[in-house]
Every structure is written in structure tokens, then in C-alpha cells.
Design an enzyme around this catalytic site. Sequence first.
Site, mmCIF file in Angstrom:
data_model
loop_
_atom_site.group_PDB
_atom_site.id
_atom_site.type_symbol
_atom_site.label_atom_id
_atom_site.label_comp_id
_atom_site.label_asym_id
_atom_site.label_seq_id
_atom_site.Cartn_x
_atom_site.Cartn_y
_atom_site.Cartn_z
ATOM 1 C CB SER A 94 -1.000 -0.230 1.515
ATOM 2 O OG SER A 94 -1.742 -1.066 1.072
ATOM 3 C CG PHE A 132 -4.314 9.861 -4.003
ATOM 4 C CD1 PHE A 132 -5.349 10.484 -5.420
ATOM 5 C CD2 PHE A 132 -6.051 8.898 -3.654
ATOM 6 C CE1 PHE A 132 -5.772 9.855 -5.581
ATOM 7 C CE2 PHE A 132 -7.052 8.596 -3.928
ATOM 8 C CZ PHE A 132 -7.603 9.805 -5.818
ATOM 9 C CB THR A 135 -11.663 8.239 1.343
ATOM 10 O OG1 THR A 135 -11.196 7.677 0.020
ATOM 11 C CG2 THR A 135 -13.088 7.659 1.884
ATOM 12 C CB ALA A 250 -3.860 2.464 -6.632
ATOM 13 N NE ARG A 251 -10.353 1.270 -8.280
ATOM 14 C CZ ARG A 251 -11.709 2.354 -8.765
ATOM 15 N NH1 ARG A 251 -11.354 2.997 -9.542
ATOM 16 N NH2 ARG A 251 -11.723 3.044 -8.169
ATOM 17 C CD GLN A 287 -10.937 -38.554 -0.463
ATOM 18 O OE1 GLN A 287 -12.135 -38.231 -0.492
ATOM 19 N NE2 GLN A 287 -10.167 -39.812 -0.920
ATOM 20 C CD GLU A 371 -6.668 1.880 -5.031
ATOM 21 O OE1 GLU A 371 -7.279 2.390 -5.673
ATOM 22 O OE2 GLU A 371 -5.511 2.722 -4.331
ATOM 23 C CG PHE A 391 -23.227 3.368 -9.234
ATOM 24 C CD1 PHE A 391 -22.002 2.918 -9.004
ATOM 25 C CD2 PHE A 391 -22.872 3.034 -10.615
ATOM 26 C CE1 PHE A 391 -21.231 2.891 -9.025
ATOM 27 C CE2 PHE A 391 -22.240 2.264 -11.064
ATOM 28 C CZ PHE A 391 -20.884 2.640 -10.598
HETATM 29 P P1 FAD Z 1 -19.493 3.031 2.346
HETATM 30 O O1 FAD Z 1 -19.120 3.802 1.379
HETATM 31 O O2 FAD Z 1 -20.063 3.660 3.529
HETATM 32 O O3 FAD Z 1 -19.825 1.716 1.928
HETATM 33 C C1 FAD Z 1 -20.654 0.882 3.192
HETATM 34 C C2 FAD Z 1 -20.555 0.072 1.943
HETATM 35 O O4 FAD Z 1 -21.537 -0.173 1.524
HETATM 36 C C3 FAD Z 1 -19.920 -1.115 1.010
HETATM 37 O O5 FAD Z 1 -20.336 -2.867 1.127
HETATM 38 C C4 FAD Z 1 -20.123 -0.620 -0.030
HETATM 39 O O6 FAD Z 1 -20.228 -1.132 -0.725
HETATM 40 C C5 FAD Z 1 -22.138 0.011 0.111
HETATM 41 N N1 FAD Z 1 -22.047 0.924 -0.779
HETATM 42 C C6 FAD Z 1 -22.191 1.438 -1.274
HETATM 43 N N2 FAD Z 1 -23.014 2.240 -2.115
HETATM 44 C C7 FAD Z 1 -23.158 1.680 -3.031
HETATM 45 C C8 FAD Z 1 -24.253 1.522 -3.407
HETATM 46 N N3 FAD Z 1 -24.519 2.327 -4.285
HETATM 47 N N4 FAD Z 1 -24.873 -0.418 -3.873
HETATM 48 C C9 FAD Z 1 -24.045 -1.175 -3.287
HETATM 49 N N5 FAD Z 1 -23.356 -0.980 -2.572
HETATM 50 C C10 FAD Z 1 -23.011 -0.246 -2.020
HETATM 51 N N6 FAD Z 1 -9.051 6.734 0.345
HETATM 52 C C11 FAD Z 1 -8.398 7.740 -0.202
HETATM 53 O O7 FAD Z 1 -8.744 9.154 -0.386
HETATM 54 N N7 FAD Z 1 -7.232 7.281 0.251
HETATM 55 C C12 FAD Z 1 -6.314 6.999 0.732
HETATM 56 O O8 FAD Z 1 -4.980 6.296 0.798
HETATM 57 C C13 FAD Z 1 -7.114 5.435 1.020
HETATM 58 N N8 FAD Z 1 -6.833 4.780 2.013
HETATM 59 C C14 FAD Z 1 -6.996 3.564 2.361
HETATM 60 C C15 FAD Z 1 -6.406 3.106 3.359
HETATM 61 C C16 FAD Z 1 -7.412 2.068 4.622
HETATM 62 C C17 FAD Z 1 -6.532 1.127 5.344
HETATM 63 C C18 FAD Z 1 -8.729 2.098 4.702
HETATM 64 C C19 FAD Z 1 -9.688 0.782 4.955
HETATM 65 C C20 FAD Z 1 -9.508 2.828 3.588
HETATM 66 C C21 FAD Z 1 -8.974 3.966 2.692
HETATM 67 N N9 FAD Z 1 -9.405 5.088 1.943
HETATM 68 C C22 FAD Z 1 -8.922 6.021 1.335
HETATM 69 C C23 FAD Z 1 -11.044 4.808 1.963
HETATM 70 C C24 FAD Z 1 -11.169 3.740 0.614
HETATM 71 O O9 FAD Z 1 -11.157 4.176 -0.416
HETATM 72 C C25 FAD Z 1 -12.729 3.825 1.298
HETATM 73 O O10 FAD Z 1 -12.528 3.406 2.663
HETATM 74 C C26 FAD Z 1 -13.704 2.956 0.388
HETATM 75 O O11 FAD Z 1 -14.155 3.867 -0.720
HETATM 76 C C27 FAD Z 1 -15.547 3.189 0.844
HETATM 77 O O12 FAD Z 1 -15.973 3.517 1.855
HETATM 78 P P2 FAD Z 1 -16.946 3.905 3.173
HETATM 79 O O13 FAD Z 1 -15.734 3.813 3.631
HETATM 80 O O14 FAD Z 1 -17.101 5.363 3.185
HETATM 81 O O15 FAD Z 1 -17.604 3.028 2.295
#
Ligand code: FAD
Length: 392
Positions: A94, A132, A135, A250-251, A287, A371, A391
Site C-alpha cells: 500500500s 492521496f 475519501t 493503483a487498482r 481428502q 480503491e 449506483f
Molecule cells: P461506504 O461507501 O460507506 O460503503 C459501505 C458499504 O456500502 C460497502 O459495503 C459498500 O460497498 C456499500 N455501498 C456503498 N454504495 C453502494 C451502492 N450504491 N450499492 C451497493 N452497495 C453500496 N481513501 C483515500 O482517498 N485515500 C487513501 O489513501 C485511502 N486509504 C485507505 C486505507 C484503508 C486502510 C482503508 C480501510 C480505506 C482507505 N481509503 C482511502 C478509503 C476507501 O477508499 C474507502 O473506505 C472506500 O471507498 C469505501 O468508502 P466507505 O468506507 O466510506 O464505505
Amino acid sequence: MPFRGVDYYAIDSLLSEEERLVRDTFRRFVDEEVMPIIAGHFRDGTFPKHLIQRLGALGALGPSLQGYGCAGLGPVAYGLIMQELERGDSGVRSFASVQGSLAMYPIHTFGTEEQKRKYLPKMAAGELVGCFGLTEPDFGSNPQGMRTTARRVGQGWVLNGEKRWITNGGIADLAVVWARADEGAGSPRIRGFVVERGAKGFSTRDIHGKFSLRASVTSELVFEDCQVPESALLPGTDGLKSALQVLDQARFGISFGVVGAAMACYEEALSYAKERVQFSRPIAGYQLVQAKLVDMLEKITNAQLLAWRLGRLKEAGQARAQQTSLAKRHNVRIALEVARTARDVLGANGVTDEYQAGRHMCNLESVFTYEGTDHIHTLVLGQDITGLNAFT
Ligand code: FAD
């Protein structure tokens, strides 16, 4: 014992000599410099900062970027570096992903010549660390709703807002931050800014208590009337699509990286099963245990082929973001399943940090979410094949 890799389908023969050489260099590095220390860092919740400049010296930071001290490698070589680093720990991978793909790539792609010269050579060497910030506390899967703003004031910009879950945040010298930029005319559009540590009104706070990616720094970034000069704007950024273009890089690395974590878990489970005797013989002779090992190998082989093919498409300039979504979704899923199965094969030993599987399993929970969550990639693919947006 040195890691031998997992290659049931002779995928090695699909790699160039340079790609194998790069892979082997990082395999050795991880054996010698990551494996001996990583469980301790995971336990203590610390990132092994001393590795940063080593990663730079080996060319792991922005490895597929051209010029400015970057290695200029092809996508498959880049992917293999991520694979080997994540075989050590998702936190180490990461760090390299964020530095290279999420911080250096946007500067390289959207920055001015001056910005590139100022930041990239030092970032490639590991002398400057980047993060970056996309979020926010209330906007994860839906970054379009972000509240962070940038207002043009005099010869510069004033940023206000908060970013959360930012990898490397607390150790970063600079943050690539995405904000709704009000340029005075027309409606605000999302743009990227480089904010240096020390900028007035910018602070970071580390997030503690994680059971995942413990050997990685995760932080909040806070902007309170944060003043930055005009030169902080990445002029090529134009809306959320620029941030999504960055995430695609990154992905791609994650699609390879998680294969490394899965390989580590499989190897550990296989050697454990051959030695662990229960009832009359090693558990590998039963098995039910063999079925688990075969499932793991099959999943890893599928994931390797998917990552390799995506890499070749990228090399030819033909990889679509949706194809990267499919590889990220599939490979993270299988890596998590492999890690959970390996943890199970290890029995009670699997819940201690004397073995790797539990650490990888916990780490991969974050990789499943960041990501683009598994669901979000499902929706990306669903839209691609049906033409219908599910979405909202
Ligand atoms: P939410 O968006 O609230 O989602 C919660 C749940 O709802 C998930 O299961 C999701 O799939 C589901 N969901 C949401 N919308 C929908 C929909 N329309 N339909 C169905 N299901 C849905 N971000 C950065 O910008 N930079 C970083 O460097 C970075 N590093 C990270 C490091 C760690 C250890 C972690 C845990 C996160 C990091 N992130 C970073 C943030 C990460 O990208 C977000 O956590 C991620 O995009 C999900 O957002 P959220 O946690 O707010 O979850």
C-alpha cells in the site's frame, strides 16, 4: 526459507527476462528485509519507515513512470513488484502503491513541468512521501458528493474540509488532495491540489485501533482555511474523472499485489499441512484438506492469468477501466478466500502472528474495501455489460 513462488501453469515463461529479473530482485528484498520484521510492525501497529528509501533505491516508487528518476518499467514488471511486496505485507505494498500510483502518477500526468521537477525525483528516491486524499468521512464510495472546497483568493487558494482513511497521511510530506474548486466563474468542479506539510491550516491525525493494515499509517487530513499558492493546483485535473483515472493505476497494481498475499498463504498452508500430524498421518493426506489446497491453487492460478493478461492489455494501451475493475474484484476476492482457508488449515496456530495467514487475512479486508469496494466494482461491471446504471 526463500520464497519459491507458485507457478502451476508456467506463467513464468510468459514473462520477459527483465520482468523475471525485477520480480526476483523484489522477492529477495522481501525475504531478506521485510519478512524478518513485518510481524513485529503489525503487532506494534507501526510502519517500517526505514524501508522507504530502500524501496526508492530499488526502483519500486513510481516504477512505470518515465523520466524524473523513475524506472520506466512496463506494467507487468510494475505489477510483479506489487505482487512481491504484498507477499510480504499489504501495508508495504500500500505504501508503494500510494506513493507511485496515487501521488506521483497524478503529478506526472496532470502537473506542470515545474511541479514534476520539484517533487518526482525526490519521491522516486523515497526522500519525499506522498499521500492521496479523496475519501471523506461522509463520502467514500460516492466521492462525487465531497464537501472539501478550494476557493480562489488573491494569488492562491484556500482549502476547507476533511479527508479520512488516508494511507501515508501522517508521514507524508505532501498530499494530493481533491477538492471542489470554485474558480469564480461557472459551477465548481473537482480538481487536484498538491498541499505540502507545513501549509498553514493543514494538519493530520493518525487513526488507531485498526485490525487491518496495522503496518501502514492511515490518517485524517484536516484543512482549516488552508492557504496554498496558485502553483499547488494540478492544472491538468478536470473533474472527478481525473481522480478516477488515478485510482485505475493503483487498482491495476492491487490486482497483482493480492496474488502475492494469496501465494504466501497457500505456501504456508501447504507446508504446514505436510508436517502437521493428526490421527494417523499428516493432515495433507486427508481428502478434505487436499480439496482446500487444490481450491487455493486453482484460485491463485486464475488470478495470475487475469493479472498477466490485464498487464499485457495495458502494455498495448488497450486495458479498459472496467477490465481493471474485474481484475481488482476477482483477485481481491480470491486472495481473501485463500487467506481464510489457509488460516483454517493452520488450526489454532492460524490465529497467531507466528504465521502469516491471519495477518494477510486481516489486511485483505481493507483491500476489499479500498480503491472501490467489491460492490462498487460489481456496479461498474454491471453497468458496462447492461448499459444500465445501478449506483443510485
Ligand atoms: P461506504 O461507501 O460507506 O460503503 C459501505 C458499504 O456500502 C460497502 O459495503 C459498500 O460497498 C456499500 N455501498 C456503498 N454504495 C453502494 C451502492 N450504491 N450499492 C451497493 N452497495 C453500496 N481513501 C483515500 O482517498 N485515500 C487513501 O489513501 C485511502 N486509504 C485507505 C486505507 C484503508 C486502510 C482503508 C480501510 C480505506 C482507505 N481509503 C482511502 C478509503 C476507501 O477508499 C474507502 O473506505 C472506500 O471507498 C469505501 O468508502 P466507505 O468506507 O466510506 O464505505
